[in-house]
Design an enzyme around this catalytic site. Structure first.
Site, PDB file in Angstrom:
ATOM      1  N   MET A  60       0.830  -1.208   0.000  1.00 47.80           N
ATOM      2  CA  MET A  60       0.000   0.000   0.000  1.00 47.80           C
ATOM      3  C   MET A  60       0.863   1.256   0.000  1.00 47.80           C
ATOM      4  SD  MET A  60      -1.237   0.113   3.981  1.00 47.80           S
ATOM      5  CE  MET A  60      -1.553   1.859   4.020  1.00 47.80           C
ATOM      6  N   CYS A  61       0.248   2.346  -0.395  1.00 47.84           N
ATOM      7  CA  CYS A  61       0.829   3.669  -0.237  1.00 47.84           C
ATOM      8  C   CYS A  61      -0.281   4.546   0.343  1.00 47.84           C
ATOM      9  CB  CYS A  61       1.391   4.213  -1.561  1.00 47.84           C
ATOM     10  SG  CYS A  61       0.212   4.321  -2.914  1.00 47.84           S
ATOM     11  N   ASN A  62      -0.100   5.833   0.363  1.00 46.77           N
ATOM     12  CA  ASN A  62      -1.108   6.700   0.996  1.00 46.77           C
ATOM     13  C   ASN A  62      -2.515   6.422   0.496  1.00 46.77           C
ATOM     14  OD1 ASN A  62       0.774   7.926   2.531  1.00 46.77           O
ATOM     15  ND2 ASN A  62       0.821   9.830   1.382  1.00 46.77           N
ATOM     16  N   LEU A  63      -2.695   6.448  -0.812  1.00 51.84           N
ATOM     17  CA  LEU A  63      -4.024   6.276  -1.380  1.00 51.84           C
ATOM     18  C   LEU A  63      -4.177   4.981  -2.158  1.00 51.84           C
ATOM     19  CD1 LEU A  63      -4.575   9.943  -2.585  1.00 51.84           C
ATOM     20  CD2 LEU A  63      -5.513   8.858  -0.537  1.00 51.84           C
ATOM     21  N   THR A  68       1.596   2.268  -5.315  1.00 52.31           N
ATOM     22  CA  THR A  68       1.123   0.879  -5.261  1.00 52.31           C
ATOM     23  C   THR A  68       0.765   0.394  -6.656  1.00 52.31           C
ATOM     24  OG1 THR A  68       0.271   1.169  -3.020  1.00 52.31           O
ATOM     25  CG2 THR A  68      -0.637  -0.650  -4.292  1.00 52.31           C
TER      26      THR A  68
END
Length: 135
Positions: A60-63, A68
């Site tokens: 995952m990343c922030n959003l 990602t």
């Protein structure tokens, strides 16, 4: 720094999921929503995804769109998906926020930079020797 919320970090710990921030070294300050993820970060991310000892694993990343999506797009290339299918999946998850620069990165990513281990996670349907038909 993009530290995860305490509740999430606690949940991950309870699930025995190790949180690893890729690109946290000198390049961390260079990560920006307007720059694609670096080749080095993608290769390191794929190395972890291909390592069975990394599981359970959550990417995952922030959003969950750009970094990602780029990493997973490169994984899909490694899985021998067609470029059309790879980019369709990226666009589906990025929605109206898809970025041409990320799509170009995925298209041009050299999968030969990544060594597929002999015992990669079976759910990835990879082969240590590319080019052989799936068995």
């Amino acid at each position: 720094a993009d530290e995860p919320p305490a509740e999430f970090a606690s949940w991950a710990s309870e699930q025995r999921i190790q949180l690893v921030r890729l690109g946290a070294g000198a390049d961390a300050n260079m990560l920006s929503p307007w720059k694609p993820v670096s080749e080095e970060v993608v290769v390191e991310g794929l190395r972890r995804v291909l390592d069975p000892s990394s599981y359970p694993l959550l990417v995952m990343c922030n959003l969950g769109r750009h970094r990602t999506g780029t990493l997973i797009g490169c994984l899909r290339k490694l899985q021998c998906w067609s470029l059309t299918s790879v980019l369709e999946e990226y666009r589906r998850h990025a929605c109206a926020k898809s970025r041409h620069l990320n799509e170009q990165f995925i298209e041009l990513f050299d999968i030969d930079l990544v060594r597929v281990p002999e015992h990669s996670p079976p759910q990835l349907h990879l082969q240590a020797e590319r080019g052989k038909p799936a068995g």
